[in-house]
Design an enzyme around this catalytic site. Structure first.
Site, PDB file in Angstrom:
ATOM      1  CE  LYS A 117     -22.724 -47.816  -7.701  1.00 27.40           C
ATOM      2  NZ  LYS A 117     -23.720 -47.491  -8.727  1.00 27.40           N
TER       3      LYS A 117
HETATM    4  C1  LIG Z   1     -25.337 -47.455  -8.500  1.00 32.85           C
HETATM    5  C2  LIG Z   1     -26.319 -47.618  -7.392  1.00 32.85           C
HETATM    6  C3  LIG Z   1     -27.569 -48.306  -7.583  1.00 32.85           C
HETATM    7  C4  LIG Z   1     -27.750 -49.218  -8.390  1.00 32.85           C
HETATM    8  O1  LIG Z   1     -26.910 -49.875  -9.166  1.00 32.85           O
HETATM    9  P1  LIG Z   1     -27.346 -50.749 -10.468  1.00 32.85           P
HETATM   10  O2  LIG Z   1     -26.342 -52.138 -10.432  1.00 32.85           O
HETATM   11  O3  LIG Z   1     -27.092 -49.878 -11.362  1.00 32.85           O
HETATM   12  O4  LIG Z   1     -28.785 -50.887 -10.571  1.00 32.85           O
HETATM   13  C5  LIG Z   1     -28.295 -48.458  -6.331  1.00 32.85           C
HETATM   14  N1  LIG Z   1     -28.041 -47.315  -5.062  1.00 32.85           N
HETATM   15  C6  LIG Z   1     -27.009 -46.678  -5.234  1.00 32.85           C
HETATM   16  C7  LIG Z   1     -26.683 -45.767  -4.155  1.00 32.85           C
HETATM   17  C8  LIG Z   1     -25.959 -46.975  -6.318  1.00 32.85           C
HETATM   18  O5  LIG Z   1     -25.163 -45.917  -6.332  1.00 32.85           O
END
Ligand SMILES: *Cc1c(COP(=O)(O)O)cnc(C)c1O
Length: 407
Positions: A207
């Site tokens: 992210k």
């Molecule tokens: C990455 C992601 C998540 C989940 O994030 P985590 O921190 O890995 O639980 C949820 N929604 C979207 C749209 C994502 O891209």
């Protein structure tokens, strides 16, 4: 002439510097590894960066979404609007309650949940029409979880209108939005997530900012914040994380069967430093997106992402669409050939309704959501992150032109 990039260009690389390493080292040397001063610091900094009153740091965005739904009181049999064009997490958290994620199709231009179709779905369910995926004996719609896809805000005004018209709680999946902004109806620029009852962010490794694994729930409602904090740590009394510290006490009471979702200080020590760099990371992503858009425009059969006038995109993802019938190459062959040329790419996402679980459980067909299906069939995410070199960008653009006969 620019030097040719010879190393494999990976789809994503986190950007970790000496500051993160120094604070993780400090944390490890301190002897306090679980939730503590770094987590509290990260919560305070993140809340202030995003302009929210309360922040609860957890070990994933999925955990934040789960806690958010629990805090607003989601229950068995409830219905929740969820875009089909999203990651697994957005819908699975609804299933944790034995509630139903009712999927909604996308808009063609920006992949986001189509608020017009969301409204139609609510009205059809309210008038007892048979709607795909809605079980008998449900309790009606209680919440909506829009995803600001790729880092571009949904239509926030229509989203808010829908929630107030039908009394829905608004839990926003802001996993792609650190940071993103939108132009509010009052003419001012607002942080994406600020319109939510509870907004959930992700610090997963790929992210925009990362703690390896991590997430955060933001809200201006103190009661929900308290509930999420308690439930993130076994449902035990409020400052339970302090119980082994000097100020803490061994005594605690279990008030609910909670979860184990708290963020460790090791992760938070990375997070506080990543957050300080968030604006410069964002500037780098914006520059790369602009470069791609300039250099890839005008290729027949390649549709580029557009940044709407009323948003400031986070550029977490830069997704192009391959129109096979025009550019003469399939999406899968395109990805394969990019890979052979030394360039990593990815697909975000196969829509939920096309996955075996949701198709099987709720009887969706691939054509139940034709826009999402068609977006998926052409989607390719290009590498975009602060460490991506000019040579890598150059090579990626040249290869794409070659592959699509656009050179
Ligand atoms: C990455 C992601 C998540 C989940 O994030 P985590 O921190 O890995 O639980 C949820 N929604 C979207 C749209 C994502 O891209």
């Amino acid at each position: 002439m620019m030097k040719e990039e010879t190393e494999f260009i990976s789809f994503f690389k986190p950007c970790i510097g000496d500051e993160e390493i120094a604070d993780v080292t400090e944390c490890l040397r301190s002897g306090w590894l679980t939730t503590g001063k770094f987590a509290k610091q990260f919560e305070a900094d993140f809340a202030s960066y995003m302009g929210a009153e309360f922040a609860v740091a957890v070990n994933s965005c999925t955990a934040a979404l789960h806690l958010a739904l629990e805090a607003v009181g989601l229950g068995e049999g409830d219905l929740v609007l969820v875009p089909t064009y999203t990651f697994a997490a957005t819908a699975e958290v609804v299933r944790y309650f034995n509630a139903t994620p009712v999927l909604v199709d996308s808009r063609m231009d920006d992949f986001n949940m189509d608020m017009g179709k969301a409204r139609e779905t609510i009205l059809r369910v309210a008038s007892n029409e048979k709607v795909a995926g809605v079980p008998e004996g449900h309790n009606g719609f209680k919440a909506m979880i829009p995803v600001h896809f790729a880092g571009q805000a949904v239509d926030v005004k229509r989203c808010a209108d829908l929630c107030s018209e039908f009394g829905l709680k608004l839990i926003e999946d802001c996993a792609h939005c650190c940071p993103a902004r939108y132009l509010d109806a009052d003419g001012s620029w607002k942080t994406v997530g600020s319109s939510a009852d509870i907004a959930c962010y992700s610090f997963y490794a790929n992210k925009t900012i990362t703690t390896g694994e991590g997430g955060m729930a933001l809200t201006n409602n103190e009661q929900w914040a308290d509930r999420m904090r308690v439930m993130s740590l076994h449902g035990i009394s409020k400052d339970a994380w302090k119980r082994f510290s000097k100020e803490g006490s061994w005594y605690y009471e279990i008030t609910s069967p909670g979860y184990k979702y708290n963020m460790s200080d090791v992760a938070a020590a990375i997070g506080v430093n990543q957050l300080k760099k968030s604006d410069s990371f964002h500037a780098a992503r914006k520059r790369i997106a602009a470069e791609f858009t300039e250099r890839l425009s005008g290729i027949p059969g390649i549709v580029l992402p557009v940044e709407r006038e009323d948003v400031e995109h986070s550029w977490h993802l830069y997704i192009i669409r391959i129109e096979e019938n025009i550019c003469g190459i399939s999406r899968n062959a395109f990805i394969e050939k990019l890979k052979n040329a030394g360039i990593g790419s990815s697909v975000h996402y196969m829509p939920l309704h096309m996955h075996p679980y949701y198709a099987g459980k709720y009887g969706y067909e691939p054509d139940s959501f034709p826009v999402a299906k068609s977006l998926y069939q052409g989607a390719v995410s290009l590498p975009i992150y602060p460490g991506l070199s000019d040579q890598a960008i150059d090579k990626t653009c040249r290869e794409i032109r070659k592959l699509t006969r656009g050179s």
